[in-house]
Write a protein that holds these residues in place. Structure first.
Motif, PDB file in Angstrom:
ATOM      1  N   CYS A 241      34.236  43.920  42.438  1.00  0.00           N
ATOM      2  CA  CYS A 241      34.271  45.378  42.398  1.00  0.00           C
ATOM      3  C   CYS A 241      34.538  45.830  40.971  1.00  0.00           C
ATOM      4  O   CYS A 241      35.507  45.380  40.336  1.00  0.00           O
ATOM      5  N   GLN A 242      33.684  46.711  40.477  1.00  0.00           N
ATOM      6  CA  GLN A 242      33.930  47.348  39.190  1.00  0.00           C
ATOM      7  C   GLN A 242      34.682  48.643  39.463  1.00  0.00           C
ATOM      8  O   GLN A 242      34.182  49.521  40.162  1.00  0.00           O
ATOM      9  N   THR A 243      35.909  48.740  38.959  1.00  0.00           N
ATOM     10  CA  THR A 243      36.727  49.922  39.197  1.00  0.00           C
ATOM     11  C   THR A 243      37.097  50.594  37.887  1.00  0.00           C
ATOM     12  O   THR A 243      36.910  50.023  36.809  1.00  0.00           O
ATOM     13  N   ASN A 244      37.648  51.793  37.989  1.00  0.00           N
ATOM     14  CA  ASN A 244      38.105  52.501  36.798  1.00  0.00           C
ATOM     15  C   ASN A 244      39.334  51.841  36.183  1.00  0.00           C
ATOM     16  O   ASN A 244      39.764  52.208  35.092  1.00  0.00           O
ATOM     17  N   GLN A 245      39.902  50.846  36.883  1.00  0.00           N
ATOM     18  CA  GLN A 245      41.048  50.116  36.369  1.00  0.00           C
ATOM     19  C   GLN A 245      40.684  48.689  35.957  1.00  0.00           C
ATOM     20  O   GLN A 245      41.570  47.895  35.630  1.00  0.00           O
ATOM     21  N   GLY A 246      39.382  48.366  36.019  1.00  0.00           N
ATOM     22  CA  GLY A 246      38.956  47.021  35.676  1.00  0.00           C
ATOM     23  C   GLY A 246      38.353  46.294  36.868  1.00  0.00           C
ATOM     24  O   GLY A 246      38.334  46.805  37.984  1.00  0.00           O
ATOM     25  N   PRO A 247      37.835  45.073  36.669  1.00  0.00           N
ATOM     26  CA  PRO A 247      37.184  44.328  37.746  1.00  0.00           C
ATOM     27  C   PRO A 247      38.187  43.798  38.764  1.00  0.00           C
ATOM     28  O   PRO A 247      39.340  43.515  38.439  1.00  0.00           O
ATOM     29  N   LEU A 248      37.701  43.670  40.001  1.00  0.00           N
ATOM     30  CA  LEU A 248      38.541  43.194  41.100  1.00  0.00           C
ATOM     31  C   LEU A 248      37.688  42.301  41.997  1.00  0.00           C
ATOM     32  O   LEU A 248      36.710  42.760  42.588  1.00  0.00           O
ATOM     33  N   ALA A 249      38.067  41.032  42.107  1.00  0.00           N
ATOM     34  CA  ALA A 249      37.272  40.065  42.857  1.00  0.00           C
ATOM     35  C   ALA A 249      37.877  39.791  44.234  1.00  0.00           C
ATOM     36  O   ALA A 249      39.095  39.774  44.407  1.00  0.00           O
ATOM     37  N   SER A 250      37.007  39.562  45.221  1.00  0.00           N
ATOM     38  CA  SER A 250      37.438  39.148  46.564  1.00  0.00           C
ATOM     39  C   SER A 250      36.230  38.610  47.308  1.00  0.00           C
ATOM     40  O   SER A 250      35.076  38.828  46.907  1.00  0.00           O
TER      41      SER A 250
END
Length: 442
Positions: A241-250
């Motif tokens: 996930c590309q978020t406004n707080q940085g990438p997030l993997a799952s």
């Protein structure tokens, strides 16, 4: 003009089935159409299967507490077993609904309903006419149109995952998001709960929401507020996930960002039925649409997307149509529960709403550790809050975050509906030792 039916119901969910059965009981010729299993969102892919999963996930905490009470339990969770038994229960309930319709004399027509004109509906290529038509098609999860949305699942797919993932990112901060966050977290899945606002559970009492959020975090859920998912990418190791707080993997990404009314296949324009901008059917106090003989109940037209609300609307509607009924649903003091972990039960006004409506408000709160966990490694706490109009002593709202919160609030909701005062509450003897007794001693 002679019609095929007195009442034709489109959608065999809780509201539609109740309306059809009661209308048939009033001696009317009734048909109901459905393209899926009978029972609607609640029974097939909502409240019932979700709560079965909540029950399953709670055993992990119970087993931890059991050691303190002398039980040495060697446990192992099996996801396929849960899915199999959950589906068997759904099929059993579907059979019960089918029997209820058959025993009431309601004709079940399989297929999607689509309006031809105000009195005629096409179902699977055949037209059926009715004096009155009831729209009860409910709603479905909606996913925002962002890059990679095709990789995202909703609560529908979460109930049928072929295997329990090692990690999941859940986007949302309402009922469904926090409930599934609790389920997966308790089953050992690494959970990211992502919400674009500053505080999850928007619309709930601020103290309740804050306490719940802290409880989720302490239980192991990674709660990420002020975070918005902008895109989802598929990678060799899962999803990113590309978020406004940085990438997030799952491994899995689930969106629980809202629901939309199931109206797009109804061809409402052919009958001149008005809708809101969000697709929901516009109704008046009588549940009547912009077309005099067409009505709507439940999630397809409501903001209170709750099964008991749809049932009450459908029942009262056909009583008024066919039996001289004079009752209308009352939407104040609707008790509700979020089957999160810990559970949230609430009825009446939040503190913020109460202060907006009344000049003098007094609040009473309590935080404690439930007796069932007092000796164990389970650190979960319970929070209770009562909102009172200080000028009249009337209790305006009652809120609880803790084990069996929903069971507690249902009983107190009856008293709230009847105008309960704080003095009356305090005069009531509590049942000791219970968590609920705290409400009468605050």
């Amino acid at each position: 003009m002679k019609y095929d039916y007195d009442l034709l119901v489109i959608g065999a969910g809780s509201g539609g089935v109740r309306a059809a059965r009661i209308a048939a009981g009033h001696g009317k010729k009734v048909a109901i159409c459905e393209a899926d299993q009978v029972g609607g969102t609640c029974v097939i892919r909502g409240c019932v299967p979700k709560k079965l999963m909540v029950y399953a996930s709670q055993y992990n905490k119970l087993f931890k507490a059991a050691k303190t009470f002398g039980w040495d339990i060697d446990s192992r969770f099996d996801w396929p077993t849960l899915l199999h038994n959950k589906n068997a229960e759904i099929n059993r309930l579907n059979g019960i609904y089918l029997n209820l319709l058959a025993n009431a004399g309601v004709a079940l027509i399989e297929g999607h309903g689509s309006f031809i004109d105000p009195h005629t509906v096409d179902i699977a290529g055949k037209s059926y006419s009715a004096e009155h038509i009831l729209i009860a098609t409910g709603g479905r999860p909606s996913v925002p149109d962002i890059p990679g949305s095709e990789h995202v699942i909703t609560s529908n797919e979460a109930l049928e995952l072929p295997a329990l993932p090692e990690s999941i990112t859940i986007n949302g901060g309402g009922y469904i998001a926090v409930e599934f966050a609790g389920i997966f977290n308790a089953l050992g899945v690494a959970v990211n709960l992502v919400y674009r606002g500053p505080q999850i559970l928007r619309g709930f009492d601020a103290e309740v929401a804050a306490f719940a959020q802290q409880s989720f975090a302490e239980a192991g859920v990674q709660v990420m507020t002020d975070t918005e998912i902008l895109a989802v990418e598929s990678t060799a190791s899962g999803l990113l996930c590309q978020t406004n707080q940085g990438p997030l993997a799952s491994e899995v990404v689930m969106f629980a960002t809202g629901r939309q009314a199931n109206t797009d296949r109804l061809n409402l324009a052919a009958a001149g039925i008005a809708t809101q901008a969000n697709g929901q059917v516009v109704v008046d106090r009588e549940q009547r649409t912009s077309v005099a003989n067409v009505f709507a109940v439940g999630d397809v037209c409501n903001q209170d997307n709750l099964t008991p609300v749809a049932i009450r609307e459908g029942h009262y509607l056909v009583d008024r149509l066919y039996a001289g009924g004079q009752q209308f649903p009352e939407y104040d003091h609707i008790p509700t529960t979020v089957f999160s972990q810990p559970e949230i039960g609430t009825c009446g006004l939040t503190e913020a709403d109460a202060r907006h409506q009344y000049p003098n408000i007094e609040c009473f709160t309590s935080t404690f550790r439930a007796m069932k966990y007092a000796m164990s490694e389970v650190s979960e706490k319970t929070f209770m809050k009562i909102v009172v109009n200080a000028d009249t002593d009337q209790v305006l709202g009652m809120h609880v975050v803790g084990a069996d919160g929903g069971e507690m609030i249902q009983g107190f909701a009856v008293a709230l509906k009847q105008g309960l005062t704080k003095t009356q509450l305090n005069r009531t003897i509590g049942i000791h030792p219970t968590s609920a007794e705290e409400f009468v001693t605050l």
